[in-house]
Design a protein around this motif. Structure first.
Motif, PDB file in Angstrom:
ATOM      1  N   TRP A 128      -3.533  43.227  50.418  1.00  0.00           N
ATOM      2  CA  TRP A 128      -4.464  42.016  50.322  1.00  0.00           C
ATOM      3  C   TRP A 128      -3.460  40.919  49.653  1.00  0.00           C
ATOM      4  O   TRP A 128      -2.901  41.245  48.555  1.00  0.00           O
ATOM      5  CB  TRP A 128      -5.804  42.117  49.655  1.00  0.00           C
ATOM      6  CG  TRP A 128      -6.534  40.924  49.575  1.00  0.00           C
ATOM      7  CD1 TRP A 128      -7.470  40.208  50.249  1.00  0.00           C
ATOM      8  CD2 TRP A 128      -6.386  39.971  48.497  1.00  0.00           C
ATOM      9  NE1 TRP A 128      -7.987  39.047  49.954  1.00  0.00           N
ATOM     10  CE2 TRP A 128      -7.247  38.711  48.583  1.00  0.00           C
ATOM     11  CE3 TRP A 128      -5.642  39.820  47.210  1.00  0.00           C
ATOM     12  CZ2 TRP A 128      -7.412  37.845  47.913  1.00  0.00           C
ATOM     13  CZ3 TRP A 128      -6.095  38.852  46.407  1.00  0.00           C
ATOM     14  CH2 TRP A 128      -6.784  37.783  46.703  1.00  0.00           C
ATOM     15  N   PHE A 129      -3.510  39.785  50.062  1.00  0.00           N
ATOM     16  CA  PHE A 129      -2.963  38.792  49.476  1.00  0.00           C
ATOM     17  C   PHE A 129      -3.481  37.409  49.840  1.00  0.00           C
ATOM     18  O   PHE A 129      -3.947  36.996  50.915  1.00  0.00           O
ATOM     19  CB  PHE A 129      -1.352  38.644  49.786  1.00  0.00           C
ATOM     20  CG  PHE A 129      -1.123  38.286  51.008  1.00  0.00           C
ATOM     21  CD1 PHE A 129      -0.401  37.016  51.457  1.00  0.00           C
ATOM     22  CD2 PHE A 129      -0.706  39.495  52.008  1.00  0.00           C
ATOM     23  CE1 PHE A 129      -0.447  36.870  52.836  1.00  0.00           C
ATOM     24  CE2 PHE A 129      -0.272  39.126  53.268  1.00  0.00           C
ATOM     25  CZ  PHE A 129       0.019  37.956  53.578  1.00  0.00           C
ATOM     26  N   LYS A 130      -3.157  36.203  48.915  1.00  0.00           N
ATOM     27  CA  LYS A 130      -3.980  35.189  48.933  1.00  0.00           C
ATOM     28  C   LYS A 130      -2.643  34.141  48.908  1.00  0.00           C
ATOM     29  O   LYS A 130      -2.070  34.267  48.016  1.00  0.00           O
ATOM     30  CB  LYS A 130      -4.819  34.909  47.971  1.00  0.00           C
ATOM     31  CG  LYS A 130      -5.397  33.522  48.004  1.00  0.00           C
ATOM     32  CD  LYS A 130      -6.455  33.135  46.709  1.00  0.00           C
ATOM     33  CE  LYS A 130      -7.071  31.832  46.825  1.00  0.00           C
ATOM     34  NZ  LYS A 130      -8.147  31.493  45.698  1.00  0.00           N
ATOM     35  N   ILE A 131      -2.755  33.062  49.701  1.00  0.00           N
ATOM     36  CA  ILE A 131      -1.699  32.070  49.658  1.00  0.00           C
ATOM     37  C   ILE A 131      -2.206  31.133  48.307  1.00  0.00           C
ATOM     38  O   ILE A 131      -3.261  30.655  48.354  1.00  0.00           O
ATOM     39  CB  ILE A 131      -1.450  31.281  50.852  1.00  0.00           C
ATOM     40  CG1 ILE A 131      -1.200  32.067  52.011  1.00  0.00           C
ATOM     41  CG2 ILE A 131      -0.628  29.958  50.692  1.00  0.00           C
ATOM     42  CD1 ILE A 131      -1.177  31.361  53.316  1.00  0.00           C
ATOM     43  N   ASP A 137      -6.739  33.893  52.600  1.00  0.00           N
ATOM     44  CA  ASP A 137      -6.389  35.170  52.127  1.00  0.00           C
ATOM     45  C   ASP A 137      -6.040  35.804  53.521  1.00  0.00           C
ATOM     46  O   ASP A 137      -6.752  35.696  54.576  1.00  0.00           O
ATOM     47  CB  ASP A 137      -7.118  35.887  51.266  1.00  0.00           C
ATOM     48  CG  ASP A 137      -8.638  36.159  51.764  1.00  0.00           C
ATOM     49  OD1 ASP A 137      -8.608  36.928  52.943  1.00  0.00           O
ATOM     50  OD2 ASP A 137      -9.562  35.758  51.182  1.00  0.00           O
ATOM     51  N   PHE A 138      -5.287  37.017  53.442  1.00  0.00           N
ATOM     52  CA  PHE A 138      -5.143  38.194  54.596  1.00  0.00           C
ATOM     53  C   PHE A 138      -5.072  39.419  54.104  1.00  0.00           C
ATOM     54  O   PHE A 138      -5.019  39.888  52.864  1.00  0.00           O
ATOM     55  CB  PHE A 138      -3.653  37.977  54.958  1.00  0.00           C
ATOM     56  CG  PHE A 138      -3.429  36.692  55.579  1.00  0.00           C
ATOM     57  CD1 PHE A 138      -3.476  36.504  57.008  1.00  0.00           C
ATOM     58  CD2 PHE A 138      -2.860  35.585  54.868  1.00  0.00           C
ATOM     59  CE1 PHE A 138      -3.177  35.245  57.591  1.00  0.00           C
ATOM     60  CE2 PHE A 138      -2.869  34.221  55.663  1.00  0.00           C
ATOM     61  CZ  PHE A 138      -2.733  34.223  56.861  1.00  0.00           C
ATOM     62  N   THR A 139      -5.800  40.263  54.806  1.00  0.00           N
ATOM     63  CA  THR A 139      -5.740  41.794  54.543  1.00  0.00           C
ATOM     64  C   THR A 139      -5.049  42.394  55.628  1.00  0.00           C
ATOM     65  O   THR A 139      -5.399  42.187  56.783  1.00  0.00           O
ATOM     66  CB  THR A 139      -7.277  42.235  54.561  1.00  0.00           C
ATOM     67  OG1 THR A 139      -8.087  41.447  53.588  1.00  0.00           O
ATOM     68  CG2 THR A 139      -7.240  43.897  54.143  1.00  0.00           C
ATOM     69  N   VAL A 140      -4.032  43.145  55.234  1.00  0.00           N
ATOM     70  CA  VAL A 140      -3.073  43.773  56.236  1.00  0.00           C
ATOM     71  C   VAL A 140      -3.076  45.185  56.116  1.00  0.00           C
ATOM     72  O   VAL A 140      -2.727  45.696  54.907  1.00  0.00           O
ATOM     73  CB  VAL A 140      -1.846  43.343  56.137  1.00  0.00           C
ATOM     74  CG1 VAL A 140      -0.660  43.642  57.180  1.00  0.00           C
ATOM     75  CG2 VAL A 140      -1.703  41.521  55.984  1.00  0.00           C
ATOM     76  N   GLY A 141      -3.248  46.061  57.264  1.00  0.00           N
ATOM     77  CA  GLY A 141      -3.305  47.406  57.226  1.00  0.00           C
ATOM     78  C   GLY A 141      -4.774  48.208  57.517  1.00  0.00           C
ATOM     79  O   GLY A 141      -5.481  47.538  58.191  1.00  0.00           O
ATOM     80  N   LEU A 142      -4.751  49.376  57.143  1.00  0.00           N
ATOM     81  CA  LEU A 142      -5.984  50.305  57.488  1.00  0.00           C
ATOM     82  C   LEU A 142      -7.140  49.795  56.576  1.00  0.00           C
ATOM     83  O   LEU A 142      -6.985  50.102  55.365  1.00  0.00           O
ATOM     84  CB  LEU A 142      -5.675  51.733  57.325  1.00  0.00           C
ATOM     85  CG  LEU A 142      -6.738  52.756  57.625  1.00  0.00           C
ATOM     86  CD1 LEU A 142      -7.480  52.455  58.969  1.00  0.00           C
ATOM     87  CD2 LEU A 142      -6.361  53.928  57.368  1.00  0.00           C
ATOM     88  N   GLN A 143      -8.164  49.119  56.967  1.00  0.00           N
ATOM     89  CA  GLN A 143      -9.095  48.337  56.262  1.00  0.00           C
ATOM     90  C   GLN A 143     -10.547  48.586  56.868  1.00  0.00           C
ATOM     91  O   GLN A 143     -10.785  49.119  57.855  1.00  0.00           O
ATOM     92  CB  GLN A 143      -8.850  46.991  56.125  1.00  0.00           C
ATOM     93  CG  GLN A 143      -8.971  46.310  57.530  1.00  0.00           C
ATOM     94  CD  GLN A 143      -8.231  44.932  57.321  1.00  0.00           C
ATOM     95  OE1 GLN A 143      -9.186  43.899  57.079  1.00  0.00           O
ATOM     96  NE2 GLN A 143      -7.096  44.672  57.728  1.00  0.00           N
TER      97      GLN A 143
END
Length: 478
Positions: A128-131, A137-143
């Protein structure tokens, strides 16, 4: 010696100041154990069906006169490393039944006497990261992903993909692309899911959402054990292998929540439109379905009360399978079980309980009720009765939206001109032992409806006992 020590210390301080700051690492999660005395539940998940002789692989046994007891437990540790702008998350799960062993067929391995067995599941692994200096924000992967419809279509589902949230006052957006299942690198055979949501909040007491979902399935991922639709002439309950085909479903809908002072009113409505085109050239199946829900939460003296109604359309299988009017859920594809979870009315038997572990069973495992749809009414009240002690009462009614009036496989439900599945009453007493640790005792009983009556035409030998359960729980959240 002293000079050497000072030099080493100085070099260490310089190195520490020059090194990048280490990420904050935290561990959260819960441990939960539930002990059962019941005539219905077993250590597994699925639809509670009336006849053990016709129970498919995904379902639990029917209610019997004999009580049984067992304890299952779950441990979910969640590791998070990062800071306010970026986090890496690993979320895992260990389940077992007390007394379980590697020789127990169909059970999780890794109980106390089987410590060297493999029993670790991956729930989520994502970044998870926020600009910085933005709301993006983005959540990338198995969620873990839940729809805006209380999980009727997709609830508490673990799926890999990318989800982004951002805000343009007074509207909040959520965009996502997920791949729940991909049997080959050729993505034409995959199950893919797209979502676009916009939540408009003109005031703090009003929120209205507009949503559009799209699911595409390449055919090979279709799950014949949870058939929702198939080729013309193929029954819902044949458990036959459905011929390959491409499914495309569009899902427009709205949700809302209004705080009216005396009560908070919320709800949703969505539709499904699309088709399944078969590779074999058979006539395609047209999909046209809808669902709606309305709920009110209010304070009634010392009690918090809710009233809720859910309707999910069903299909009439006796009219052929070229038209399907039941809501398709993510559980209808070869995906994780329990990926379509409707549990906010806190039922124990009508739908799988929200705090269930591996015993996740219900008269309707999914809100689509194997394509027959549901009519569900529920009410409940929660209040403090003593210091650190809370009591909850609930009642719910469940019926199928459509009947199997002439289907040759009606033995599964005996819905021959009958759709009344049952009425549940339940009660829970919860005691907070200390911060994070709660114990609870729940009792539930179901008055089965006429849909489970012994068949009068000899096609089914049913007439199960009314389900009951007494459940003791310990839950520690940290």
């Amino acid at each position: 010696m002293r000079k050497a020590f000072k030099m080493v210390a100085a070099l260490g301080m310089v190195a520490a100041m020059a090194a990048p700051a280490m990420a904050d690492v935290s561990l959260t999660g819960f441990y939960r154990a539930r002990g059962y005395v019941t005539n219905t539940f077993d250590y597994g998940a699925g639809t509670i069906l009336p006849s053990a002789s016709t129970v498919p692989e995904t379902s639990t046994a029917a209610p019997t006169a004999k009580s049984k007891s067992y304890v299952d437990q779950r441990f979910r540790p969640k590791f998070t490393a990062g800071d306010e702008n970026v986090k890496a998350v690993g979320f895992f799960e260990i389940d077992s039944q007390w007394g379980d062993s590697s020789a127990t067929v169909g059970r999780n391995q890794g109980a106390a006497l089987q410590g060297d067995s493999i029993n670790l599941e991956t729930k989520n692994v994502y970044l998870w990261f926020k600009i910085p200096d933005t709301s993006v924000d983005f959540t990338v992967g198995l969620q873990n992903v839940t729809d805006s419809y209380a999980g009727v279509f997709m609830g508490a589902a673990d799926a890999a993909g990318v989800v982004s949230n951002f805000k343009l006052e007074p509207v909040t957006f959520r965009l996502g692309y997920l791949i729940p299942f991909q049997p080959a690198r050729d993505k034409s055979t995959s199950t893919t899911f797209y979502m676009a949501e916009a939540k408009f909040a003109p005031t703090q007491d009003v929120k209205v959402g507009a949503n559009m979902y799209f699911v595409r399935d390449g055919g090979q991922s279709y799950n014949p054990g949870a058939i929702a639709f198939g080729t013309p002439g193929v029954s819902l309950f044949d458990n036959a292998v459905i011929p390959g085909g491409t499914t495309k479903i569009y899902m427009p809908g709205v949700d809302f929540a209004v705080n009216a002072g005396v009560a908070k009113v919320s709800g949703f409505v969505f539709g499904q439109f699309g088709d399944r085109t078969y590779f074999s050239g058979a006539a395609k199946t047209k999909i046209s379905a809808y669902a709606g829900d309305l709920r009110a939460d209010l304070n009634a003296g010392p009690a918090k009360v809710f009233v809720e109604g859910l309707y999910v359309s069903g299909t009439n299988y006796d009219r052929g399978n070229d038209k399907f009017k039941g809501v398709v859920t993510m559980d209808d594809f070869k995906f994780n079980s329990g990926s379509s979870t409707y549990a906010r009315t806190d039922m124990v038997f009508l739908f799988p309980a929200v705090d269930s572990i591996n015993t996740g069973s219900g008269l309707a495992y999914d809100a689509n009720n194997l394509g027959l749809g549901v009519i569900h009414l529920a009410a409940g009240a929660t209040m403090d009765v003593m210091p650190k002690t809370t009591a909850k009462l609930g009642v719910g009614y469940l019926a199928a939206a459509k009947k199997l009036s002439g289907n040759s496989n009606a033995a599964y439900f005996n819905f021959r001109n009958k759709s009344d599945m049952g009425t549940e009453v339940n009660a829970t007493l919860n005691y907070n032992v200390t911060k994070g640790l709660d114990t609870a005792l729940t009792g539930a009983y179901v008055f089965l409806g006429s849909a489970y009556d012994k068949s009068k035409d000899g096609s089914a030998a049913m007439d199960p006992k009314n389900p009951y359960a007494v459940i003791a729980k310990a839950n520690y959240a940290f």
